[in-house]
Design a protein around this motif. Sequence first.
Motif, mmCIF file in Angstrom:
data_model
loop_
_atom_site.group_PDB
_atom_site.id
_atom_site.type_symbol
_atom_site.label_atom_id
_atom_site.label_comp_id
_atom_site.label_asym_id
_atom_site.label_seq_id
_atom_site.Cartn_x
_atom_site.Cartn_y
_atom_site.Cartn_z
ATOM 1 N N ASN A 102 4.018 2.353 -9.297
ATOM 2 C CA ASN A 102 2.772 1.679 -9.887
ATOM 3 C C ASN A 102 3.290 0.061 -10.041
ATOM 4 O O ASN A 102 2.845 -0.777 -9.551
ATOM 5 N N THR A 121 0.074 7.619 -5.701
ATOM 6 C CA THR A 121 -1.316 8.330 -5.812
ATOM 7 C C THR A 121 -0.414 10.649 -4.749
ATOM 8 O O THR A 121 -1.376 10.514 -5.169
ATOM 9 N N ARG A 149 3.042 -6.359 -4.653
ATOM 10 C CA ARG A 149 2.669 -7.349 -4.529
ATOM 11 C C ARG A 149 2.492 -8.693 -4.643
ATOM 12 O O ARG A 149 1.889 -9.634 -3.822
ATOM 13 N N GLN A 196 0.872 -1.425 0.367
ATOM 14 C CA GLN A 196 0.640 0.021 -0.438
ATOM 15 C C GLN A 196 0.898 1.344 -0.154
ATOM 16 O O GLN A 196 0.582 1.952 -0.827
ATOM 17 N N GLY A 249 4.888 -1.062 -7.061
ATOM 18 C CA GLY A 249 4.105 -1.385 -6.363
ATOM 19 C C GLY A 249 3.446 -3.190 -6.391
ATOM 20 O O GLY A 249 2.943 -3.683 -5.854
ATOM 21 N N ASP A 250 2.867 -2.925 -8.205
ATOM 22 C CA ASP A 250 1.947 -3.750 -8.290
ATOM 23 C C ASP A 250 3.584 -5.782 -8.177
ATOM 24 O O ASP A 250 2.563 -6.617 -7.552
ATOM 25 N N THR A 252 4.027 1.558 -1.288
ATOM 26 C CA THR A 252 4.289 1.454 -2.456
ATOM 27 C C THR A 252 3.036 2.632 -3.672
ATOM 28 O O THR A 252 4.329 3.340 -4.108
ATOM 29 N N LEU A 253 2.201 1.899 -3.371
ATOM 30 C CA LEU A 253 1.162 2.646 -4.899
ATOM 31 C C LEU A 253 0.484 3.764 -4.311
ATOM 32 O O LEU A 253 0.380 5.004 -5.145
ATOM 33 N N ARG A 254 0.826 4.328 -2.878
ATOM 34 C CA ARG A 254 0.199 5.236 -2.368
ATOM 35 C C ARG A 254 1.036 6.624 -2.530
ATOM 36 O O ARG A 254 0.532 8.092 -3.009
#
Length: 297
Positions: free
Chosen positions: A281, A226, A288, A219, A284-285, A221-223
Amino acid sequence: MSENTVNHPVTAKKVNPRIENYKMIWKRLKKNKAALIGGYLIVFFIVVAIFGPMLLSKDPNSTDIANKLVGPSAEYWFGTDNFGRDIFTRIIHGMGITLYVGFLSVIIGLVVGVPLGIVSGYYGGRIDNFIMRIMDILLAFPGILLALAIVSVLGGSLQNVIIAVGIFSVPAFARIVRGSTLSVKKLEYIDAVRALGATDFRIIFRHILPNVMSPIIVQATLRIATAVLTAAGLSFLGLGAQPPMPEWGAMLSEGRDYIYDAWHVAFFPGMMIVLVVLAFNIFGDGIRDALDPKMKQ
């Protein structure tokens, strides 16, 4: 005649399960070429943000009206803007600002959201209802609108943008950590540790928190992606970094008035925003997928 034989005991090599787990995660991550590219790009951006400004002799805010809106050339790699400022120099200096906003705002969300999520999931009851209802109120607003409202109240500045993005990141971390905590606290070994007399503080920080780190890392990494996009959007609207700071969103806002006559003024800042967001992104994927327990052998 007697023969003495000496038997040397064979000592088994101790294997650290945590190190082996890290090796397995890295092995799975290496198979994802897109994630590796994203990771290498992130490292490259960080290195440029740290050392890039030291290697440039030009001042990002120095103006040269005689050479304004000059297209890309050998002297000006990305051209110049409407004040004659070198866009390449401003983008390199803006790299540090962008990553600073992204990382710091996510750290704020982590520091506040993770403890709230753990406390909510571990204790439950009225504490859980109280914390989660506050998170629901924050989640009722789209992220950019919530950040926009916060910045409108606090005033337009880079520090207020970081605070606003950090606040709207809190509910995401709190909800993810709460869900993971609810799953972990039901495991039998948690009951065993509690039966041995372990305090709630020890159970939370020694047994629950390490087991919910995987979704937190993903979260976070993806955040960051954003946060970078939101901060750029607020600066584009004039509520973030103020001129003449070389922030990419503000540069993009300045360049939109010249998009037909001097496309490069808006193109290069926009391209850099896309590259940074895309890198975080896809990385981060990949993280995950690498941390997914279902992929373990």
